[in-house]
Design a protein around this motif. Structure first.
Motif, short mmCIF file in Angstrom:
data_model
loop_
_atom_site.label_atom_id
_atom_site.label_comp_id
_atom_site.label_asym_id
_atom_site.label_seq_id
_atom_site.Cartn_x
_atom_site.Cartn_y
_atom_site.Cartn_z
N TYR A 180 0.84 -1.21 0.00
CA TYR A 180 0.00 0.00 0.00
C TYR A 180 0.86 1.25 0.00
CZ TYR A 180 -2.87 3.75 1.96
OH TYR A 180 -3.48 4.94 2.19
N VAL A 181 1.85 1.29 0.87
CA VAL A 181 2.73 2.47 0.93
C VAL A 181 3.49 2.62 -0.38
CG1 VAL A 181 4.68 3.55 2.10
CG2 VAL A 181 2.96 2.33 3.44
N ARG A 182 4.03 1.51 -0.90
CA ARG A 182 4.80 1.59 -2.15
C ARG A 182 3.95 2.09 -3.30
NH1 ARG A 182 4.83 -1.98 -6.09
NH2 ARG A 182 4.13 -3.72 -4.81
N GLN A 183 2.79 1.50 -3.50
CA GLN A 183 1.94 1.89 -4.63
C GLN A 183 1.48 3.34 -4.52
OE1 GLN A 183 -1.26 -0.95 -4.90
NE2 GLN A 183 -0.02 -2.43 -6.00
N THR A 184 1.14 3.77 -3.31
CA THR A 184 0.68 5.14 -3.14
C THR A 184 1.80 6.12 -3.41
OG1 THR A 184 -0.89 4.38 -1.46
CG2 THR A 184 -0.49 6.74 -1.59
N LEU A 185 2.97 5.89 -2.86
CA LEU A 185 4.11 6.77 -3.10
C LEU A 185 4.44 6.87 -4.58
CD1 LEU A 185 6.59 5.84 -0.20
CD2 LEU A 185 5.45 8.04 -0.55
N VAL A 186 4.53 5.73 -5.25
CA VAL A 186 4.92 5.71 -6.66
C VAL A 186 3.90 6.43 -7.52
CG1 VAL A 186 5.30 4.20 -8.65
CG2 VAL A 186 6.32 3.62 -6.45
N GLN A 187 2.60 6.19 -7.30
CA GLN A 187 1.59 6.80 -8.16
C GLN A 187 1.41 8.29 -7.88
OE1 GLN A 187 -1.99 4.68 -9.09
NE2 GLN A 187 -1.12 2.71 -8.53
N LEU A 188 1.62 8.72 -6.66
CA LEU A 188 1.46 10.13 -6.34
C LEU A 188 2.60 10.98 -6.91
CD1 LEU A 188 0.10 10.12 -2.66
CD2 LEU A 188 -1.12 10.79 -4.74
N VAL A 189 3.81 10.46 -6.91
CA VAL A 189 4.94 11.28 -7.37
C VAL A 189 5.19 11.15 -8.86
CG1 VAL A 189 6.05 11.03 -5.12
CG2 VAL A 189 6.70 9.49 -6.97
N THR A 190 4.45 10.28 -9.56
CA THR A 190 4.69 10.06 -10.99
C THR A 190 3.66 10.81 -11.81
OG1 THR A 190 5.55 7.85 -10.51
CG2 THR A 190 4.96 8.33 -12.79
N PRO A 191 4.07 11.66 -12.77
CA PRO A 191 3.12 12.36 -13.64
C PRO A 191 2.42 11.37 -14.57
CG PRO A 191 5.37 12.77 -14.35
CD PRO A 191 5.46 12.05 -13.03
N ASP A 192 1.16 11.67 -14.95
CA ASP A 192 0.37 10.73 -15.75
C ASP A 192 1.03 10.32 -17.06
OD1 ASP A 192 -2.35 9.35 -16.20
OD2 ASP A 192 -2.09 10.56 -18.02
N PRO A 193 1.65 11.24 -17.83
CA PRO A 193 2.25 10.82 -19.11
C PRO A 193 3.36 9.78 -18.95
CG PRO A 193 1.99 13.20 -19.06
CD PRO A 193 1.71 12.70 -17.67
N MET A 194 3.86 9.60 -17.72
CA MET A 194 4.95 8.66 -17.50
C MET A 194 4.52 7.46 -16.66
SD MET A 194 8.79 9.66 -16.25
CE MET A 194 8.94 10.87 -17.55
N ARG A 195 3.25 7.42 -16.27
CA ARG A 195 2.80 6.37 -15.36
C ARG A 195 2.96 4.98 -15.96
NH1 ARG A 195 -1.71 9.70 -13.01
NH2 ARG A 195 -1.06 10.14 -10.89
N GLY A 196 2.70 4.83 -17.26
CA GLY A 196 2.81 3.52 -17.87
C GLY A 196 4.23 2.98 -17.80
N ARG A 197 5.21 3.83 -18.13
CA ARG A 197 6.60 3.38 -18.12
C ARG A 197 7.09 3.10 -16.71
NH1 ARG A 197 8.58 8.40 -21.31
NH2 ARG A 197 6.49 9.07 -20.72
#
Length: 417
Positions: free
Chosen positions: A339-356
């Motif tokens: 939960y902590v990992r997924q939340t941190l990663v998705q919050l700090v990553t801009p949408d155009p780069m989320r897939g990569r």
């Protein structure tokens, strides 16, 4: 308690008003449920086929080979899959992935029903499944945040995890019961569930076409890798998951423990497979209602350390109830760190780069799961199943301490905002 209640109710109701998110959640749950049944059936069938001519240690190694066969396509296709999720309609990518999974499990179902299933066929199907999942993971992860307002994202992530975990409770238990009848029953059930999951994705109406960034495909893939490397919180979080679960993958050895250590058969195997998800679901419900507000990094490291300790208890247990309890604690601890990992990663990553970024994360997660199964099979052949599980649990605890020293920014991460 009074401080959190006003926040919980509106947020939960807000998620229920998001129609497309509900279809997304339904697809995630149904697809995860199907994948769990398929995983249980393939592991049990592989072990059963191998035991006809091989020793316990050799058969455990063959179960691990399923993990390796599923992981290699993920490793090879990770960068192209991430670039595809950031260039093409993410809903369309998911539809194509479900098509691959439907065809592969139907092939396995028919072969098993006709009595011609074999070890090579299981390995080939595992590889096809891995190729589909290589593209599925980044597209699925990147599409979720497109369907909810940003303020609901942490809570949506908790409910996404809850979908996976509740499916992981029902899936192994159902898989164990279906396998007790026949692996073919399990595969045909999986086939139907994949059809439902694909339909739910098709019903999503919101645009899931990402904003494509300029540049060649190689440049975009390289940019994604560079971003993960620069963001030490992201790199530290996903690499911690990689090495901890890679070493502590005791669940890969559950067919061995069920048949030759605890002697509980297919039904007991289903209970053992469900136990980690039972603990994870309790933690996921708690996090969905009351998200972590402070000291997120410490919660993550504490979860990984507890995961390793519970793995050691499971390795040394010879009683079903204690094994189930240890696996439940293991699953809850893993849910906390995920939960902590997924939340941190998705919050700090801009949408155009989320897939990569999701693709890089998925190869780390894939390595920790599928490659972890292979590692457990190899070590089980050298040390036996009990020694392999104990080795992995101790290794997970050691990795926790090393990563806490190497990534102080991750350890000091406070609020998930």
């Amino acid at each position: 308690m009074a401080e959190t209640t006003p926040d919980v109710v509106p947020s939960a109701r807000a998620l229920l008003r998001e129609r497309d998110y509900l279809f997304f959640w339904c697809s995630r749950w149904t697809g995860s449920f199907a994948a769990q049944i398929q995983s249980v059936a393939m592991g049990w069938q592989m072990y059963s086929l191998a035991r006809r001519t091989m020793t316990v240690e050799q058969s455990a190694f063959m179960v691990g080979m399923i993990g390796l066969a599923a992981f290699l396509p993920v490793l090879i296709l990770t960068l192209p899959a991430g670039e595809a999720a950031d260039r093409h309609d993410r809903k369309r990518v998911l539809q194509l992935c479900f098509t691959g999974e439907i065809i592969s499990v139907l092939t396995l179902a028919v072969a098993t029903w006709r009595g011609v299933a074999s070890i090579p066929l299981l390995l080939v199907i595992a590889a096809v499944f891995g190729a589909s999942r290589a593209f599925f993971a980044p597209a699925n992860t990147a599409m979720g945040p497109m369907l909810v307002p940003r303020k609901l994202l942490p809570r949506a992530i908790a409910w996404n995890s809850l979908a996976w975990q509740t499916a992981s409770i029902a899936g192994p238990a159902a898989g164990g019961l279906l396998v007790a009848l026949s692996p073919a029953h399990a595969y045909f059930t999986t086939f139907g569930l994949y059809l439902v999951a694909a339909l739910a994705v098709t019903l999503i109406r919101k645009s899931t076409q990402p904003q494509v960034q300029p540049g060649s495909r190689w440049a975009l893939m390289k940019e994604g890798l560079a971003y993960v490397w620069r963001q030490k919180i992201v790199f530290g979080a996903i690499s911690l998951d990689l090495f901890a679960v890679l070493l502590g993958g005791a669940t890969a050895l559950l067919p061995v423990f069920a048949r030759d250590v605890l002697h509980v058969g297919a039904e007991g195997f289903g209970v053992l497979r469900a136990a980690p998800a039972m603990g994870a679901t309790l933690v996921a419900f708690s996090l969905a209602a009351n998200p972590i507000r402070h000291k997120a990094g410490l919660f993550m490291f504490g979860g990984v350390a507890l995961f390793g300790i519970a793995t050691c208890v499971f390795a040394l247990s010879h009683a079903l109830w204690l094994s189930v309890a240890a696996l439940a604690v293991l699953g809850g601890a893993d849910m906390l760190s995920v939960y902590v990992r997924q939340t941190l990663v998705q919050l700090v990553t801009p949408d155009p780069m989320r897939g990569r970024v999701a693709a890089v994360s998925s190869v780390f997660v894939g390595a920790s799961n599928e490659l972890g199964e292979f590692e457990s099979g190899v070590v089980a052949r050298l040390l036996g199943p009990i020694g392999a599980a104990l080795f992995g649990g101790i290794g997970a605890v050691v990795v926790t301490g090393v990563w806490a020293a190497l990534f102080p920014a991750l350890r000091k991460a406070d609020r998930l905002e």
